[in-house]
Scaffold this motif. Structure first.
Motif, PDB file in Angstrom:
ATOM      1  N   PRO A  74      -3.482 -20.354  19.999  1.00 41.91           N
ATOM      2  CA  PRO A  74      -2.682 -21.376  20.697  1.00 41.91           C
ATOM      3  C   PRO A  74      -2.566 -22.697  19.946  1.00 41.91           C
ATOM      4  N   LEU A  75      -3.422 -22.953  18.983  1.00 40.73           N
ATOM      5  CA  LEU A  75      -3.363 -24.236  18.279  1.00 40.73           C
ATOM      6  C   LEU A  75      -2.303 -24.268  17.186  1.00 40.73           C
ATOM      7  N   ARG A  76      -1.705 -23.131  16.879  1.00 38.42           N
ATOM      8  CA  ARG A  76      -0.646 -23.122  15.875  1.00 38.42           C
ATOM      9  C   ARG A  76       0.647 -23.623  16.506  1.00 38.42           C
ATOM     10  N   GLU A  77       1.395 -24.404  15.755  1.00 43.86           N
ATOM     11  CA  GLU A  77       2.617 -24.998  16.295  1.00 43.86           C
ATOM     12  C   GLU A  77       3.747 -23.989  16.414  1.00 43.86           C
ATOM     13  N   LYS A  78       3.935 -23.145  15.414  1.00 46.29           N
ATOM     14  CA  LYS A  78       5.026 -22.177  15.488  1.00 46.29           C
ATOM     15  C   LYS A  78       4.792 -21.050  14.502  1.00 46.29           C
ATOM     16  N   GLY A  79       5.285 -19.861  14.862  1.00 47.21           N
ATOM     17  CA  GLY A  79       5.280 -18.714  13.962  1.00 47.21           C
ATOM     18  C   GLY A  79       3.899 -18.208  13.622  1.00 47.21           C
ATOM     19  N   SER A  80       3.835 -17.477  12.518  1.00 43.80           N
ATOM     20  CA  SER A  80       2.586 -16.916  12.004  1.00 43.80           C
ATOM     21  C   SER A  80       2.680 -16.878  10.487  1.00 43.80           C
ATOM     22  N   ILE A  81       1.595 -16.483   9.849  1.00 43.25           N
ATOM     23  CA  ILE A  81       1.580 -16.390   8.385  1.00 43.25           C
ATOM     24  C   ILE A  81       2.128 -15.030   7.973  1.00 43.25           C
ATOM     25  N   ARG A  82       3.166 -15.061   7.162  1.00 42.07           N
ATOM     26  CA  ARG A  82       3.801 -13.827   6.697  1.00 42.07           C
ATOM     27  C   ARG A  82       3.730 -13.749   5.185  1.00 42.07           C
ATOM     28  N   ALA A  83       3.727 -12.518   4.687  1.00 41.19           N
ATOM     29  CA  ALA A  83       3.644 -12.295   3.241  1.00 41.19           C
ATOM     30  C   ALA A  83       4.922 -12.794   2.574  1.00 41.19           C
ATOM     31  N   SER A  84       4.747 -13.645   1.586  1.00 36.33           N
ATOM     32  CA  SER A  84       5.883 -14.194   0.847  1.00 36.33           C
ATOM     33  C   SER A  84       5.374 -14.746  -0.472  1.00 36.33           C
TER      34      SER A  84
END
Length: 597
Positions: A257-267
């Motif tokens: 819940p502390l993340r502002e938006k999205g998630s970490i994706r491979a890039s």
């Protein structure tokens, strides 16, 4: 009554233009102090070391406090230039204020999770790199008794091959900040710092040669060799891993819940990679089996759990490990609120339970600059503009409204003496019908006014006479004002008013305002719409302003005979008042920033 006069005069002073401007100055000074400096101290009100969690587990040992800072990304002063209003300057000021607040937490150690510099990988000269380091030390000052440990980031040493990257970036980093791979013993824990950009580069070479980690010959002094050397050490101390680049995880993994938006994706792209590869992640977790992982680079917060590879079934070991991606300490377009992480450690032998936790961490947030601007500065700016516009749109009206009223005598000792008349027969609502005796203006009439004294049977009047064209004494009177002689109350009957034939001593006042038809003819374009609303016909007319109206709005115009000199146009008055209100706040902002930050 004198008390009426005093009350009106006091209200006039309280609502005067200069009082309102002084109140606005004070308001903006307080607002700047709070929004630029106070909010940083207020942000620490919810930021506490997680020592309570360890005490609740039964530990009586005093925890060792470690401050985790990720991605400060200090701009290079030589490349970004010297500017008070550029992004580099605003980011540097934010770092100064944020760090001055964070140091009040008094950590025992500080761990920097990479990207200390925004462009360290581009610096090719050692002199420039040394100046860059001095700039960093000038902002992030710390007691020499507090150790600092640095993890290299792709912004510090580069990632991948590029002709623009400095070949000595890793050398400079090692010289000024310490080894890129190192192990530290702190509070009974083994803190492992790995060179994540170097690990990615070596992983590319391994994968290009088609080899597995078991058959790969590690580069001398590289991160794979370092990880293997740590793994073979026989130690029961829990390992805490620090890496700039997060470990691999599925794209659908939630970050909490502390993340502002999205998630970490491979890039991956020029000089960056969002996470380590799957094989590399499996290798690191299998070899080190850490109790916790802390990473950075992504700018936003992320809290997730990795499943550890199967170990020797005869050994009771953990099957999962928690990874925390620490928020960026510097402002970024990817996040609204920067932050940092607090980590508390206690020695494992002081834990009540052998399987109890020996560490605890907590996330802390810094102020949201965008919200401060949109929710505080912008509404305050609009409100200030409205107030100044109200007082500057018609300064004469406010001067008349708040003018001092002459006191009225209530003494009856001299009934024969008439009470004083109004201060001015021009601007007050006084009329002969309100008077019980002969009255006259309390102040000398302007030279443009001529008064003819009638005989006993006549009504005496005075009329406004327009001065010669171009004269500064143009009278503001719009109509003649009749005055009645004492003892001729019957002459107040309109039947006794003078006829159209006036004596030669009385001159007819010219028309001061053009007729409606004349005003309409001055406009080049207009649009009108008639409609019926609630049984009455109404009309809305939209017309372009005339040239004279536009000049009156923007440039200086000649004042009337009762004003001094010239009056500035409304835009000039508004701009001058705005500068007058803003100047104390700007001086306060610069002074406090220079003295304390």
């Amino acid at each position: 009554m004198s008390f009426i006069h005093e009350r009106r005069a006091r209200n006039s002073r309280l609502l005067s233009r200069i009082t309102i401007i002084n109140l606005l100055r004070f308001f903006w000074v307080v607002l700047v102090i709070w929004c630029e400096f106070g909010v940083f101290f207020y942000s620490l009100s919810d930021c506490k070391w997680p020592d309570k969690e360890l005490r609740e587990a039964g530990s009586t040992e005093k925890p060792t406090r470690v401050l985790l800072i990720s991605d400060p990304q200090l701009p290079n002063p030589r490349r970004s230039g010297i500017s008070w209003f550029g992004y580099g300057a605003s980011s540097t000021r934010y770092l100064r204020k944020g760090w001055s607040v964070v140091t009040r937490l008094h950590p025992h150690a500080v761990v920097w999770l990479g990207d200390v510099f925004a462009s360290g990988r581009y610096v090719t000269s050692e002199d420039e790199y040394e100046n860059y380091v001095n700039e960093f030390k000038g902002i992030f000052t710390m007691d020499k008794s507090v150790p600092n440990y640095f993890v290299p980031g792709n912004g510090d040493v580069g990632l991948g091959e590029s002709s623009t990257f400095s070949k000595n970036a890793r050398k400079y980093f090692t010289e000024y900040f310490g080894p890129v791979n190192q192990e530290i013993d702190l509070a009974g824990h083994r803190l492992i710092f790995i060179d994540a950009p170097g690990l990615v580069d070596e992983d590319y070479r391994r994968h290009g040669m088609g080899k597995q980690y078991e058959t790969w010959t590690p580069a001398v002094g590289g991160p794979i060799e370092f990880i293997a050397s740590v793994a073979i050490k026989a130690s029961s101390s829990p390992i805490i891993l620090f890496s700039h680049i997060p470990l691999s995880r599925p794209a659908s993994t939630s970050c909490g819940p502390l993340r502002e938006k999205g998630s970490i994706r491979a890039s991956a792209g020029y000089g960056y990679q969002n996470m380590l590869g799957k094989e590399t992640t499996r290798f690191v977790l299998h070899m080190l089996r850490p109790a916790a992982v802390f990473s950075g680079d992504n700018r936003d917060y992320c809290n997730m759990t990795h499943h550890l590879p199967a170990a020797d079934p005869n050994i009771l070991a953990k099957t999962s490990v928690r990874e925390v991606t620490v928020k960026s300490f510097s402002p970024s377009k990817h996040i609204r609120r920067p932050g940092f992480q607090l980590l508390s450690l206690i020695p494992p032998d002081s834990a009540v339970s052998p399987h109890g936790s020996t560490f605890a961490d907590a996330a802390c947030l810094l102020p949201d600059t965008f919200r401060i601007f949109s929710s505080i500065y912008l509404p305050a700016l609009v409100l200030t503009a409205i107030v100044l516009l109200y007082f500057d749109a018609s300064p004469d009206r406010h001067r008349r409204r708040f003018s001092t009223v002459s006191p009225i005598s209530t003494s009856r000792s001299r009934p024969s003496s008439p009470p004083p008349g109004p201060e001015s027969a021009i601007w007050t609502n006084w009329s002969p019908r309100m008077s019980s005796g002969p009255t006259s203006p309390a102040v000398p009439l302007p030279p443009s006014v001529t008064v003819r004294v009638p005989s006993a049977k006549e009504i005496f009047t005075f009329r406004a006479l327009s001065s010669t064209p171009g004269s500064p004494h143009d009278s503001p009177l719009l109509s003649p004002i009749p005055l009645f002689h004492a003892g001729h109350e019957d002459e107040m009957n309109p039947a006794h008013y003078p006829s159209q034939h006036h004596s030669e001593d009385v001159h007819e006042a010219p028309s001061f305002l053009p007729s409606p038809s004349a005003r309409r003819s001055e406009r080049k374009w207009s649009w009108s719409w008639s409609f019926v609303f609630r049984g009455r016909r109404r009309r809305i007319t939209i017309a372009l302003p005339t040239l004279e109206e536009m000049k009156r709005f923007s440039v200086s115009d000649i004042s009337d005979g009762m004003s001094r000199g010239k009056q500035r146009g409304m835009l000039w008055r508004l701009g001058g008042d705005g500068m007058s209100v803003a100047l104390p706040a700007v001086v306060t902002w610069a002074l406090i920033g220079w003295l304390f930050f």
